[in-house]
Scaffold this motif. Structure first.
Motif, PDB file in Angstrom:
ATOM      1  N   LEU A  22       0.831  -1.199   0.000  1.00  0.00           N
ATOM      2  CA  LEU A  22       0.000   0.000   0.000  1.00  0.00           C
ATOM      3  C   LEU A  22       0.871   1.256   0.000  1.00  0.00           C
ATOM      4  CD1 LEU A  22      -2.752  -0.949   2.606  1.00  0.00           C
ATOM      5  CD2 LEU A  22      -2.881  -1.075   0.112  1.00  0.00           C
ATOM      6  N   VAL A  23       0.519   2.194  -0.875  1.00  0.00           N
ATOM      7  CA  VAL A  23       1.209   3.481  -0.974  1.00  0.00           C
ATOM      8  C   VAL A  23       0.225   4.577  -0.603  1.00  0.00           C
ATOM      9  CG1 VAL A  23       2.225   5.154  -2.580  1.00  0.00           C
ATOM     10  CG2 VAL A  23       2.867   2.731  -2.713  1.00  0.00           C
ATOM     11  N   GLY A  24       0.653   5.504   0.246  1.00  0.00           N
ATOM     12  CA  GLY A  24      -0.213   6.588   0.682  1.00  0.00           C
ATOM     13  C   GLY A  24       0.045   7.883  -0.073  1.00  0.00           C
ATOM     14  N   LEU A  25      -1.026   8.603  -0.406  1.00  0.00           N
ATOM     15  CA  LEU A  25      -0.934   9.963  -0.936  1.00  0.00           C
ATOM     16  C   LEU A  25      -1.525  10.875   0.128  1.00  0.00           C
ATOM     17  CD1 LEU A  25      -0.465  12.087  -3.177  1.00  0.00           C
ATOM     18  CD2 LEU A  25      -2.762  11.532  -4.037  1.00  0.00           C
ATOM     19  N   ILE A  26      -0.685  11.641   0.779  1.00  0.00           N
ATOM     20  CA  ILE A  26      -1.108  12.521   1.859  1.00  0.00           C
ATOM     21  C   ILE A  26      -1.081  13.956   1.366  1.00  0.00           C
ATOM     22  CG2 ILE A  26      -0.587  13.324   4.197  1.00  0.00           C
ATOM     23  CD1 ILE A  26       0.723  10.628   4.738  1.00  0.00           C
ATOM     24  N   TYR A  27      -2.226  14.628   1.391  1.00  0.00           N
ATOM     25  CA  TYR A  27      -2.291  15.957   0.778  1.00  0.00           C
ATOM     26  C   TYR A  27      -3.079  16.931   1.643  1.00  0.00           C
ATOM     27  CZ  TYR A  27      -7.201  15.298  -0.538  1.00  0.00           C
ATOM     28  OH  TYR A  27      -8.565  15.128  -0.501  1.00  0.00           O
ATOM     29  N   ASP A  28      -2.819  18.220   1.398  1.00  0.00           N
ATOM     30  CA  ASP A  28      -3.571  19.317   2.003  1.00  0.00           C
ATOM     31  C   ASP A  28      -3.536  20.463   1.015  1.00  0.00           C
ATOM     32  OD1 ASP A  28      -4.802  21.213   3.518  1.00  0.00           O
ATOM     33  OD2 ASP A  28      -3.166  21.483   4.945  1.00  0.00           O
ATOM     34  N   ASN A  29      -4.507  20.514   0.113  1.00  0.00           N
ATOM     35  CA  ASN A  29      -4.494  21.480  -0.972  1.00  0.00           C
ATOM     36  C   ASN A  29      -5.931  21.887  -1.279  1.00  0.00           C
ATOM     37  OD1 ASN A  29      -4.259  22.806  -3.537  1.00  0.00           O
ATOM     38  ND2 ASN A  29      -2.299  21.783  -3.850  1.00  0.00           N
ATOM     39  N   PRO A  30      -6.232  23.177  -1.317  1.00  0.00           N
ATOM     40  CA  PRO A  30      -7.607  23.601  -1.603  1.00  0.00           C
ATOM     41  C   PRO A  30      -8.015  23.365  -3.061  1.00  0.00           C
ATOM     42  CG  PRO A  30      -6.158  25.502  -1.484  1.00  0.00           C
ATOM     43  CD  PRO A  30      -5.347  24.315  -1.044  1.00  0.00           C
ATOM     44  N   ASN A  31      -7.034  23.092  -3.918  1.00  0.00           N
ATOM     45  CA  ASN A  31      -7.303  22.881  -5.335  1.00  0.00           C
ATOM     46  C   ASN A  31      -7.483  21.392  -5.604  1.00  0.00           C
ATOM     47  OD1 ASN A  31      -7.297  22.701  -8.135  1.00  0.00           O
ATOM     48  ND2 ASN A  31      -5.827  24.361  -8.369  1.00  0.00           N
ATOM     49  N   ALA A  32      -8.719  20.957  -5.782  1.00  0.00           N
ATOM     50  CA  ALA A  32      -9.000  19.533  -5.962  1.00  0.00           C
ATOM     51  C   ALA A  32      -8.337  18.966  -7.209  1.00  0.00           C
ATOM     52  CB  ALA A  32     -10.515  19.312  -6.028  1.00  0.00           C
ATOM     53  N   GLN A  33      -8.201  19.781  -8.260  1.00  0.00           N
ATOM     54  CA  GLN A  33      -7.624  19.288  -9.506  1.00  0.00           C
ATOM     55  C   GLN A  33      -6.190  18.828  -9.312  1.00  0.00           C
ATOM     56  OE1 GLN A  33      -9.554  19.050 -12.427  1.00  0.00           O
ATOM     57  NE2 GLN A  33      -7.837  17.738 -12.993  1.00  0.00           N
TER      58      GLN A  33
ATOM     59  N   VAL B 213      -3.701   4.501  -1.292  1.00  0.00           N
ATOM     60  CA  VAL B 213      -4.568   4.957  -0.208  1.00  0.00           C
ATOM     61  C   VAL B 213      -4.423   6.473  -0.121  1.00  0.00           C
ATOM     62  CG1 VAL B 213      -5.132   4.800   2.234  1.00  0.00           C
ATOM     63  CG2 VAL B 213      -4.207   2.811   1.050  1.00  0.00           C
ATOM     64  N   VAL B 214      -5.538   7.211  -0.226  1.00  0.00           N
ATOM     65  CA  VAL B 214      -5.500   8.676  -0.243  1.00  0.00           C
ATOM     66  C   VAL B 214      -6.010   9.227   1.087  1.00  0.00           C
ATOM     67  CG1 VAL B 214      -6.304  10.753  -1.428  1.00  0.00           C
ATOM     68  CG2 VAL B 214      -5.883   8.649  -2.728  1.00  0.00           C
ATOM     69  N   ARG B 215      -5.264  10.199   1.626  1.00  0.00           N
ATOM     70  CA  ARG B 215      -5.637  10.766   2.928  1.00  0.00           C
ATOM     71  C   ARG B 215      -5.409  12.281   2.931  1.00  0.00           C
ATOM     72  NH1 ARG B 215      -5.899   9.199   8.453  1.00  0.00           N
ATOM     73  NH2 ARG B 215      -6.455  11.081   9.605  1.00  0.00           N
TER      74      ARG B 215
ATOM     75  N   PHE C 239       3.690   0.917   2.748  1.00  0.00           N
ATOM     76  CA  PHE C 239       5.049   0.687   2.235  1.00  0.00           C
ATOM     77  C   PHE C 239       5.789   2.016   2.104  1.00  0.00           C
ATOM     78  CE2 PHE C 239       7.560   1.019  -1.694  1.00  0.00           C
ATOM     79  CZ  PHE C 239       8.636   0.226  -1.348  1.00  0.00           C
ATOM     80  N   GLY C 240       5.077   3.021   1.611  1.00  0.00           N
ATOM     81  CA  GLY C 240       5.686   4.329   1.409  1.00  0.00           C
ATOM     82  C   GLY C 240       4.622   5.383   1.207  1.00  0.00           C
ATOM     83  N   VAL C 241       5.070   6.637   1.082  1.00  0.00           N
ATOM     84  CA  VAL C 241       4.158   7.770   1.021  1.00  0.00           C
ATOM     85  C   VAL C 241       4.642   8.771  -0.018  1.00  0.00           C
ATOM     86  CG1 VAL C 241       3.300   9.763   2.309  1.00  0.00           C
ATOM     87  CG2 VAL C 241       3.434   7.547   3.425  1.00  0.00           C
TER      88      VAL C 241
END
Length: 349
Positions: free
Chosen positions: A75-86, A107-109, A132-134
């Motif tokens: 499993l690979v994580g995508l960790i984000y904090d962005n007001p732009n959904a695109q 896995v998106v968080r 596994f990684g991010v």
């Protein structure tokens, strides 16, 4: 009776398991596992027979179970904090392209960088998912505390940022400043000198990097950015409207506006029309990112293209390449490109 029908009739849940595949193929569970993971220690006729059962039953390996077998996660994580959904969508699509056929899953968080429990929440998330990684896109990539946590947990990571923040094999660098400089060259080349700028949030590295690059580009033409023509936005449409309204109310008003993302530039379109100005004739507007909206607005928007999907794909390849191909990740860098459309025009004498 087909293999799928036998599983539906005999299995406790009706969904195929690795035990079902082994039973139907007449081989051991270990052999099925070797076929799934493309081991060379399986006879070709056995491999074909197992693969045929897998295809017929629609069996999908459990990434967590595979992780246990290999003593690591898939499993690979995508960790984000962005007001732009695109931004997030494009990064996600690129990551999925990179992981297609590899056995890795995404896995998106979303997180709040300002949360006092950020590190506690991330530790729980990473350990619970056994990642596994991010991949850390901007602005989360700027969180050194989170990077330190990933190192402490011995998790791989790749950071996406407008400037280098880490070792080359952990970075995808987009060089936003070079793209902003192209926007400056373009507007100066059209004869504009009274140019305004709408920035992003305070503390966002991408905002400061883009603004600096724009100023450096202007300087090459003997121009400076007037502080009175700078307004702070928030990378949102609404903030672009508000900032552009203030700028266009000035006397004399600017003849061109550079917005540090397309959302704010779209907001500037509205503010211009409210004042009876024609974009691409009375006022020139340039955006940044070249999001899909840039080519859908009228007039079509001149914008700095940032290949977000490509950046996500590169990050995914870097994160997983050494485990799949026994070679170290390759550091990658991206240079944005100005796409000239109809929202900019030469200054009339």
């Amino acid at each position: 009776m087909t293999a799928r029908e036998r599983v539906a009739k005999e299995g406790p849940s009706g969904r195929p398991t690795i035990n079902d595949i082994a039973r139907l193929a007449g081989v051991s569970k270990k052999t099925v596992s070797r076929v799934i993971n493309e081991s060379q220690f399986v006879k070709e006729d056995t491999r074909r027979a197992v693969q045929a059962i897998i295809q017929e039953t629609g069996y999908v390996p459990d990434p967590q179970a595979r992780g246990l077998a290999f003593r690591r996660s898939f499993l690979v994580g995508l960790i984000y904090d962005n007001p732009n959904a695109q931004h997030t969508i494009d990064h996600q699509q690129g990551l999925l392209e990179a992981m297609a056929g590899t056995g890795f899953e995404l896995v998106v968080r979303r997180v709040d960088r300002t949360s006092p429990t950020l590190l506690e929440d991330m530790r729980a998330f990473i350990e619970r998912q056994k990642l596994f990684g991010v991949v850390l896109p901007s602005p989360v990539s700027e969180e050194e505390r989170l990077v330190s946590l990933l190192k402490a947990l011995d998790r791989r990571y790749v950071r996406i940022s407008s400037t280098p923040l880490d070792q080359p094999d952990r970075m995808v660098v987009s060089h936003d400043g070079k793209g902003a400089a192209q926007a400056a060259h373009h507007l100066a080349g059209l004869g504009h000198s009274h140019i305004a700028l709408i920035s992003g949030q305070e503390g966002r590295r991408s905002s400061s990097v883009r603004m600096k690059g724009f100023e450096e580009g202007l300087a090459e033409h003997g121009l400076t950015l007037d502080p009175n023509l700078v307004r702070r936005g928030a990378y949102t449409y609404e903030s672009g409207v508000a900032a552009a309204r203030e700028l266009l109310a000035l006397k004399p008003r600017p003849t061109a506006i550079f917005c540090l993302n397309d959302e704010m530039a779209a907001g500037a379109y509205l503010a211009a029309r409210e004042r009876g100005l024609v974009v691409g004739a009375d006022i020139s507007i340039v955006g940044f990112d070249d999001a899909p909206m840039a080519s859908r607005l009228w007039p079509t928007m001149t914008s700095v293209r940032l290949p977000l999907r490509q950046m996500g794909r590169i990050a995914g390849e870097m994160l997983t390449s050494d485990t799949l191909h026994d070679k170290p990740p390759t550091p990658r860098e991206i240079v944005p490109e100005l796409i000239v459309r109809n929202s900019t025009v030469a200054l009339r004498p």
